[in-house]
Design a protein around this motif. Structure first.
Motif, PDB file in Angstrom:
ATOM      1  N   ALA A  31       7.761  81.372  55.897  1.00 60.29           N
ATOM      2  CA  ALA A  31       7.574  80.735  57.210  1.00 60.29           C
ATOM      3  C   ALA A  31       8.813  80.831  58.088  1.00 60.29           C
ATOM      4  O   ALA A  31       8.780  80.451  59.255  1.00 60.29           O
ATOM      5  N   TYR A  32       9.908  81.350  57.545  1.00 59.09           N
ATOM      6  CA  TYR A  32      11.132  81.446  58.343  1.00 59.09           C
ATOM      7  C   TYR A  32      11.223  82.796  59.040  1.00 59.09           C
ATOM      8  O   TYR A  32      12.189  83.527  58.897  1.00 59.09           O
ATOM      9  N   VAL A  33      10.177  83.101  59.818  1.00 54.92           N
ATOM     10  CA  VAL A  33      10.173  84.333  60.612  1.00 54.92           C
ATOM     11  C   VAL A  33      11.148  84.157  61.772  1.00 54.92           C
ATOM     12  O   VAL A  33      11.344  83.043  62.268  1.00 54.92           O
ATOM     13  N   VAL A  34      11.772  85.238  62.173  1.00 54.19           N
ATOM     14  CA  VAL A  34      12.854  85.157  63.154  1.00 54.19           C
ATOM     15  C   VAL A  34      12.371  84.585  64.499  1.00 54.19           C
ATOM     16  O   VAL A  34      13.112  83.882  65.189  1.00 54.19           O
ATOM     17  N   GLU A  35      11.107  84.822  64.842  1.00 56.71           N
ATOM     18  CA  GLU A  35      10.566  84.309  66.114  1.00 56.71           C
ATOM     19  C   GLU A  35      10.570  82.782  66.153  1.00 56.71           C
ATOM     20  O   GLU A  35      10.484  82.180  67.210  1.00 56.71           O
ATOM     21  N   SER A  36      10.656  82.148  64.986  1.00 55.48           N
ATOM     22  CA  SER A  36      10.514  80.684  64.946  1.00 55.48           C
ATOM     23  C   SER A  36      11.845  79.959  65.094  1.00 55.48           C
ATOM     24  O   SER A  36      11.929  78.759  64.897  1.00 55.48           O
ATOM     25  N   ALA A  37      12.904  80.682  65.464  1.00 56.36           N
ATOM     26  CA  ALA A  37      14.193  80.045  65.761  1.00 56.36           C
ATOM     27  C   ALA A  37      14.153  79.562  67.211  1.00 56.36           C
ATOM     28  O   ALA A  37      14.866  80.051  68.069  1.00 56.36           O
ATOM     29  N   THR A  38      13.275  78.584  67.456  1.00 59.03           N
ATOM     30  CA  THR A  38      13.003  78.141  68.823  1.00 59.03           C
ATOM     31  C   THR A  38      13.606  76.768  69.076  1.00 59.03           C
ATOM     32  O   THR A  38      13.057  75.778  68.612  1.00 59.03           O
ATOM     33  N   PRO A  39      14.745  76.681  69.782  1.00 58.83           N
ATOM     34  CA  PRO A  39      15.356  75.364  69.983  1.00 58.83           C
ATOM     35  C   PRO A  39      14.370  74.377  70.604  1.00 58.83           C
ATOM     36  O   PRO A  39      13.591  74.759  71.477  1.00 58.83           O
ATOM     37  N   GLY A  40      14.404  73.157  70.148  1.00 63.24           N
ATOM     38  CA  GLY A  40      13.546  72.116  70.709  1.00 63.24           C
ATOM     39  C   GLY A  40      12.254  71.934  69.933  1.00 63.24           C
ATOM     40  O   GLY A  40      11.743  70.837  69.824  1.00 63.24           O
ATOM     41  N   LYS A  41      11.731  73.007  69.381  1.00 64.24           N
ATOM     42  CA  LYS A  41      10.453  72.906  68.683  1.00 64.24           C
ATOM     43  C   LYS A  41      10.645  72.723  67.186  1.00 64.24           C
ATOM     44  O   LYS A  41       9.694  72.475  66.461  1.00 64.24           O
ATOM     45  N   THR A  42      11.854  72.931  66.728  1.00 68.27           N
ATOM     46  CA  THR A  42      12.098  72.929  65.299  1.00 68.27           C
ATOM     47  C   THR A  42      13.474  72.340  65.025  1.00 68.27           C
ATOM     48  O   THR A  42      14.369  72.431  65.860  1.00 68.27           O
ATOM     49  N   ARG A  43      13.604  71.726  63.857  1.00 66.95           N
ATOM     50  CA  ARG A  43      14.922  71.213  63.456  1.00 66.95           C
ATOM     51  C   ARG A  43      15.670  72.250  62.606  1.00 66.95           C
ATOM     52  O   ARG A  43      16.753  71.979  62.121  1.00 66.95           O
ATOM     53  N   ALA A  44      15.074  73.408  62.433  1.00 66.46           N
ATOM     54  CA  ALA A  44      15.753  74.473  61.691  1.00 66.46           C
ATOM     55  C   ALA A  44      16.878  75.032  62.567  1.00 66.46           C
ATOM     56  O   ALA A  44      16.637  75.455  63.694  1.00 66.46           O
ATOM     57  N   LYS A  45      18.099  75.003  62.052  1.00 66.77           N
ATOM     58  CA  LYS A  45      19.232  75.477  62.851  1.00 66.77           C
ATOM     59  C   LYS A  45      19.211  76.998  62.988  1.00 66.77           C
ATOM     60  O   LYS A  45      18.779  77.709  62.063  1.00 66.77           O
ATOM     61  N   ALA A  46      19.733  77.478  64.103  1.00 61.81           N
ATOM     62  CA  ALA A  46      19.787  78.927  64.348  1.00 61.81           C
ATOM     63  C   ALA A  46      20.629  79.642  63.290  1.00 61.81           C
ATOM     64  O   ALA A  46      20.427  80.837  63.034  1.00 61.81           O
ATOM     65  N   GLU A  47      21.556  78.897  62.664  1.00 62.00           N
ATOM     66  CA  GLU A  47      22.421  79.487  61.620  1.00 62.00           C
ATOM     67  C   GLU A  47      21.605  80.089  60.476  1.00 62.00           C
ATOM     68  O   GLU A  47      22.083  80.974  59.777  1.00 62.00           O
ATOM     69  N   ILE A  48      20.392  79.581  60.278  1.00 61.51           N
ATOM     70  CA  ILE A  48      19.541  80.114  59.196  1.00 61.51           C
ATOM     71  C   ILE A  48      19.414  81.629  59.328  1.00 61.51           C
ATOM     72  O   ILE A  48      19.546  82.361  58.354  1.00 61.51           O
ATOM     73  N   TRP A  49      19.176  82.068  60.564  1.00 58.46           N
ATOM     74  CA  TRP A  49      18.917  83.500  60.775  1.00 58.46           C
ATOM     75  C   TRP A  49      20.212  84.305  60.870  1.00 58.46           C
ATOM     76  O   TRP A  49      20.192  85.510  60.748  1.00 58.46           O
ATOM     77  N   LYS A  50      21.334  83.600  61.076  1.00 56.73           N
ATOM     78  CA  LYS A  50      22.640  84.290  61.058  1.00 56.73           C
ATOM     79  C   LYS A  50      23.112  84.462  59.612  1.00 56.73           C
ATOM     80  O   LYS A  50      23.796  85.420  59.291  1.00 56.73           O
ATOM     81  N   ASN A  51      22.781  83.476  58.770  1.00 53.36           N
ATOM     82  CA  ASN A  51      23.187  83.508  57.348  1.00 53.36           C
ATOM     83  C   ASN A  51      21.945  83.592  56.467  1.00 53.36           C
ATOM     84  O   ASN A  51      21.781  82.803  55.539  1.00 53.36           O
ATOM     85  N   LYS A  89      18.819  68.141  49.727  1.00 49.69           N
ATOM     86  CA  LYS A  89      19.947  67.652  50.515  1.00 49.69           C
ATOM     87  C   LYS A  89      20.929  68.787  50.836  1.00 49.69           C
ATOM     88  O   LYS A  89      21.411  68.885  51.973  1.00 49.69           O
ATOM     89  N   ALA A  90      21.180  69.644  49.844  1.00 48.25           N
ATOM     90  CA  ALA A  90      22.126  70.747  50.055  1.00 48.25           C
ATOM     91  C   ALA A  90      21.684  71.592  51.248  1.00 48.25           C
ATOM     92  O   ALA A  90      22.501  71.990  52.079  1.00 48.25           O
ATOM     93  N   CYS A  91      20.402  71.836  51.334  1.00 48.60           N
ATOM     94  CA  CYS A  91      19.900  72.674  52.423  1.00 48.60           C
ATOM     95  C   CYS A  91      19.839  71.892  53.743  1.00 48.60           C
ATOM     96  O   CYS A  91      20.237  72.403  54.781  1.00 48.60           O
ATOM     97  N   HIS A  92      19.362  70.661  53.700  1.00 45.59           N
ATOM     98  CA  HIS A  92      19.263  69.876  54.944  1.00 45.59           C
ATOM     99  C   HIS A  92      20.635  69.666  55.578  1.00 45.59           C
ATOM    100  O   HIS A  92      20.785  69.763  56.787  1.00 45.59           O
ATOM    101  N   ASP A  93      21.650  69.366  54.730  1.00 49.00           N
ATOM    102  CA  ASP A  93      22.998  69.124  55.261  1.00 49.00           C
ATOM    103  C   ASP A  93      23.502  70.323  56.048  1.00 49.00           C
ATOM    104  O   ASP A  93      24.180  70.185  57.055  1.00 49.00           O
ATOM    105  N   LYS A  94      23.138  71.491  55.581  1.00 48.86           N
ATOM    106  CA  LYS A  94      23.676  72.711  56.173  1.00 48.86           C
ATOM    107  C   LYS A  94      22.792  73.274  57.294  1.00 48.86           C
ATOM    108  O   LYS A  94      23.288  73.758  58.301  1.00 48.86           O
ATOM    109  N   TYR A  95      21.480  73.210  57.095  1.00 51.89           N
ATOM    110  CA  TYR A  95      20.593  73.994  57.970  1.00 51.89           C
ATOM    111  C   TYR A  95      19.531  73.201  58.730  1.00 51.89           C
ATOM    112  O   TYR A  95      18.741  73.795  59.443  1.00 51.89           O
ATOM    113  N   ARG A  96      19.502  71.878  58.567  1.00 51.13           N
ATOM    114  CA  ARG A  96      18.515  71.102  59.332  1.00 51.13           C
ATOM    115  C   ARG A  96      19.246  70.217  60.318  1.00 51.13           C
ATOM    116  O   ARG A  96      20.155  69.482  59.925  1.00 51.13           O
TER     117      ARG A  96
END
Ligand code: HEC
Length: 155
Positions: A84-104, A146-153
């Motif tokens: 579900a972590y397709v690159v198109e879904s790095a949409t600020p405002g619609k998701t709490r997934a940080k953009a860093e996910i797709w950089k790292n 927690k490890a993932c949320h601290d870094k990427y959410r």
């Protein structure tokens, strides 16, 4: 008795039924679908985690079969997330997934893989039904959330 008004309402209801799936398909972009999908998977995981947390903490009586069932459900859901972590879904405002996910992405995939591995071994421990072993394993498994949320959410 049928009058013009009830016929019109009937026609609208029929139209609505037919048109609804088409409208949904047009509105949800691939990004929105991916975001909705992954949030839903997390919600299923959370739903199953709640009762286990209460049992581990002694707030509700330990029920080995419910515990093992929920642990297995989480292990089944965990591998469904990464797709579900397709690159198109790095949409600020619609998701709490940080953009860093797709950089790292490699680092993110590794955390996700750790999570999948942990949930699978946790489901095995849970099957054993021994609360003394389950307690530390539960802590270890939830630590991967927690490890993932601290870094990427984001908050
Ligand atoms: C590898 C990373 C990672 C792991 C592991 C992980 N999460 Fe998350 N989680 C995220 C990200 C990123 C989001 C934000 C998703 C979004 O908003 O698109 C999130 C969102 C959530 C949400 C909010 C869903 C919503 O409806 O907005 C819940 C609840 C959640 N996670 C629970 C958990 C639990 C419980 C675990 C462990 C059992 C877990 N997560 C493991 C990365 C992770």
């Amino acid at each position: 008795m049928l009058n013009r008004r009830s016929l019109a309402v009937g026609a609208l209801v029929a139209l609505g039924t037919l048109a609804a799936p088409v409208v949904v398909a047009q509105q949800a972009s691939p990004a929105d679908q991916a975001i909705t999908y992954r949030k839903s998977v997390y919600q299923v995981i959370l739903w199953n985690l709640g009762p286990m947390g209460a049992m581990v903490q002694g707030r509700t009586p330990f029920d080995a079969s419910t515990f093992a069932r929920n642990a297995q459900r989480i292990a089944t859901m965990a591998p469904m997330l990464s797709e579900a972590y397709v690159v198109e879904s790095a949409t600020p405002g619609k998701t709490r997934a940080k953009a860093e996910i797709w950089k790292n992405k490699a680092d993110y995939d590794k955390l996700m893989q750790d999570f999948v591995t942990q949930t699978a071994s946790f489901a095995n421990v849970a099957k054993g039904g021994d609360l003394a072993k389950i307690r530390p394993a539960f802590g270890q498994m939830t630590q991967t959330c927690k490890a993932c949320h601290d870094k990427y959410r984001s908050e």
